[in-house]
Design an enzyme around this catalytic site. Structure first.
Site, PDB file in Angstrom:
ATOM      1  CG  ASP A 146      35.093  15.590   7.054  1.00 12.22           C
ATOM      2  OD1 ASP A 146      35.699  14.458   6.957  1.00 12.22           O
ATOM      3  OD2 ASP A 146      35.116  16.323   8.292  1.00 12.22           O
ATOM      4  CG  ASP A 164      38.213  17.648  13.224  1.00 10.67           C
ATOM      5  OD1 ASP A 164      36.760  17.674  12.890  1.00 10.67           O
ATOM      6  OD2 ASP A 164      39.462  16.850  12.953  1.00 10.67           O
TER       7      ASP A 164
HETATM    8  C1  GLA Z   1      39.626  13.292  12.062  1.00 14.35           C
HETATM    9  C2  GLA Z   1      39.507  14.461  10.694  1.00 14.35           C
HETATM   10  C3  GLA Z   1      38.067  15.352   9.858  1.00 14.35           C
HETATM   11  C4  GLA Z   1      37.113  13.623   9.906  1.00 14.35           C
HETATM   12  C5  GLA Z   1      36.939  12.529  10.961  1.00 14.35           C
HETATM   13  C6  GLA Z   1      36.806  11.104  11.010  1.00 14.35           C
HETATM   14  O1  GLA Z   1      38.965  14.584  13.135  1.00 14.35           O
HETATM   15  O2  GLA Z   1      39.986  16.163  11.442  1.00 14.35           O
HETATM   16  O3  GLA Z   1      38.063  15.820   8.756  1.00 14.35           O
HETATM   17  O4  GLA Z   1      37.565  12.945   8.859  1.00 14.35           O
HETATM   18  O5  GLA Z   1      38.577  12.048  11.469  1.00 14.35           O
HETATM   19  O6  GLA Z   1      34.676  11.873  10.971  1.00 14.35           O
END
Ligand code: GLA
Length: 310
Positions: A28, A135
């Site tokens: 992301d 997220d």
């Molecule tokens: C955490 C981060 C997300 C993403 C994931 C890995 O959840 O908050 O932004 O980078 O790790 O995919």
């Protein structure tokens, strides 16, 4: 926002869900595609305008998030009471659920995408880790019955129906961690710098996200399972965010009844694994994993879902 001088201070209650990422891990923040779903585990916040920010919670650490978000939204201080079904450090995006819940209480009028961006900036400020937008976005805009296919570069997104007879089983490795204490930032820098192993994960994972969305649409469950396995191996060997305990759990899940496939979920370095399980086999799956705490999750609406046009 907040109450104008002399106006009665109005309390509010708001909630936002945690998330499971079906596939698209550690892409992301590089502008890649992800396929998470909001889950039926929520953080609930009660807020009351106050002279200063305060947080009452079973879980520590909320105050820095509340202050940072207040600054991002230009909101007046509030006293917040937090209860949560999304435990911190298990890979279900507890901080996003907290931030989005507070945002939707303070600013229910905001556009969901703007709310998600403000929450992401607040997270950067509060924890000092440059997380991606996945997220916060899915906690705000996820939709029940669906996974969310999000292009983290353009923020274009669409909903992909998620089968009712599949369950997202989240297996807790028992290894808790705060992102700021993990090599998350280091992995990000290595990937940005083009380190070959890291790039190999990113490129193969991006291809898997598109294939997974296509397999969901086609109902090809064998393919869903093999993509989850391939994602885990790539996260283990190329991105190096797994641990031996997690690998052991993933391998146990692979052979458990009803399991299509499993992989580490979220940032990694401990936390949880995701197994996709046929609903009718759930009891047998849980039995086979005796001793491992399992959360059986279903899709849910994000905090801003009802405010968006379908
Ligand atoms: C955490 C981060 C997300 C993403 C994931 C890995 O959840 O908050 O932004 O980078 O790790 O995919």
């Amino acid at each position: 926002m907040g109450s104008a001088e002399g106006a009665p201070a109005r309390p509010w209650t708001a909630r936002a869900p945690g998330r499971v990422n079906l596939i698209g891990e550690h892409v992301d923040y590089l502008g890649g595609p992800v396929l998470p779903a909001a889950i039926d585990r929520f953080t609930t916040v009660r807020g009351l305008p106050a002279g200063a920010w305060s947080v009452e919670s079973e879980v520590s650490g909320g105050l820095a998030y509340a202050r940072a978000l207040g600054e991002e939204l230009g909101a007046a201080p509030h006293a917040l009471r937090i209860t949560s079904e999304v435990p911190p450090g298990v890979g279900l995006a507890s901080s996003a659920a907290l931030l989005v819940a507070i945002a939707s209480g303070l600013r229910p009028d905001l556009d969901g995408v703007e709310a998600a961006r403000a929450c992401q900036r607040a997270e950067h400020r509060a924890c000092g880790v440059r997380v991606g937008i996945m997220d916060q976005f899915v906690s705000a805009l996820g939709r029940r019955g669906h996974a969310l296919l999000l292009d983290c570069g353009s923020l274009e997104h669409r909903f992909v129906p998620f089968p009712e007879d599949l369950v997202m089983a989240v297996l807790d490795s028992g290894v808790r961690r705060r992102l700021s204490e993990t090599p998350y930032e280091q992995r990000r820098r290595e990937a940005e710098a083009g380190m070959p192993k890291r790039r190999r994960h990113v490129e193969s994972e991006i291809a898997r996200v598109h294939e997974f969305a296509a397999a969901l649409a086609a109902g090809d469950r064998t393919r869903l399972g093999s993509l989850l396995r391939a994602s885990h191996l790539s996260l283990r060997d190329d991105f190096e965010v797994s641990t031996p305990v997690v690998d052991g759990l993933v391998e146990r899940a692979w052979t458990a009844p009803g399991c299509l496939g499993a992989r580490i979920v979220g940032a990694g370095f401990g936390g949880s694994i995701l197994a996709l399980v046929e609903a009718e086999a759930c009891d047998r799956f849980v039995e086979a994993l005796a001793g491992v705490p399992v959360r059986l999750c279903r899709t849910a609406d994000g905090a801003y879902a009802s405010r968006t046009v379908p």
